[in-house]
Design an enzyme around this catalytic site. Structure first.
Site, PDB file in Angstrom:
ATOM      1  CE  LYS A  89      20.467  49.668  40.215  1.00  0.00           C
ATOM      2  NZ  LYS A  89      21.638  50.321  40.869  1.00  0.00           N
TER       3      LYS A  89
HETATM    4  O1  G3P Z   1      23.344  52.832  40.826  1.00  0.00           O
HETATM    5  C1  G3P Z   1      23.542  54.024  40.147  1.00  0.00           C
HETATM    6  C2  G3P Z   1      24.415  54.939  40.864  1.00  0.00           C
HETATM    7  O2  G3P Z   1      25.179  54.185  41.768  1.00  0.00           O
HETATM    8  C3  G3P Z   1      25.336  55.739  40.017  1.00  0.00           C
HETATM    9  O3  G3P Z   1      25.945  56.618  40.871  1.00  0.00           O
HETATM   10  O4  G3P Z   1      27.666  58.112  41.734  1.00  0.00           O
HETATM   11  O5  G3P Z   1      28.306  56.193  40.248  1.00  0.00           O
HETATM   12  O6  G3P Z   1      27.111  58.172  39.328  1.00  0.00           O
HETATM   13  P1  G3P Z   1      27.350  57.313  40.508  1.00  0.00           P
END
Ligand code: G3P
Length: 227
Positions: free
Chosen positions: A86
């Protein structure tokens, strides 16, 4: 359409892998540190649990292209198997994606907030883009609309990059990105479990069983029924 677990929690991953049709696991540095475990052994354990075939996504920490590329190579070397790296879609990140593509290392462009972020990453050679649906919503944007527009741009211009929508707070957002044509979603274990939940399901199952037991008796299961 892919269903991916956004977590590094081994117990939650084990459970979901056992029960649901899961395609892989995504991590990011915040998800990793939450587990309070050594980095590579934790990822190796995840690999063991999900098997060799499923995709495991690991994010770089470096912010300049040269170091991102080195980190990506190191991650792939140590972990092996079906690993994707990533890379955040900064200028340096896009440069790294271009170079990694040339070197045959598969990438997911992360921290995608706009369709043009996604377009650049796809053109640079990313295999996936991960638009951050809920984080976009929190900025008074429209995460689902961004996903819709990305899928439209990719399809109109024959870009083979896939949209793995990420960052969800609720099931409705997941449903909406499915309708928007995302190629996959990555979500926290709790949200993935919530995809199964509906009070009517248990209620219906109980009624079916009651009807059956009323006729054939409490102990009867189909395997006990004589032909
Ligand atoms: O990898 C990206 C994702 O985990 C972001 O999610 O829920 O932290 O906004 P969040």
């Amino acid at each position: 359409m892919q269903l991916v677990i956004d977590s590094a929690n081994i117990d939650k991953i084990k459970k979901l892998i056992e029960f649901l049709p899961i395609d892989g696991v995504t991590t990011n540095p915040s998800i990793i540190v939450k587990e309070q475990k050594p980095f590579f052994p934790m990822l190796e354990e995840i690999r063991y649990v999900i098997g060799e075939e499923k995709e495991l996504f690991v994010q770089v920490i470096a912010t300049n292209a040269k170091d991102m590329v080195e980190e990506a190579k190191y991650i792939c070397k140590v972990l092996g198997g079906n690993v994707l790296v990533k890379i955040p879609v900064t200028m340096e990140g896009i440069k790294a994606i271009k170079q990694l593509k040339r070197e045959g290392i598969r990438t997911l462009a992360t921290t995608i907030y706009t369709p043009v972020n996604a377009y650049l990453a796809a053109k640079a050679g990313a295999e996936y883009v991960a638009p951050y649906v809920n984080r976009i919503d929190n900025l008074t944007g429209n995460g689902v609309k961004v996903v819709t527009e990305i899928t439209e741009v990719f399809s109109r211009h024959n870009l083979s990059c896939k949209v793995l929508a990420a960052s969800f707070k609720n099931v409705q957002q997941i449903h909406n990105v499915c309708l928007a044509g995302a190629h996959g979603v990555t979500a926290a274990p709790e949200l993935i479990e919530a995809l199964v939940e509906h009070p009517s399901i248990e209620e219906n199952v109980e009624k079916f069983r009651k009807d059956w037991f009323d006729q054939y008796g409490e102990e009867s299961l189909i395997l006990n029924v004589k032909k």
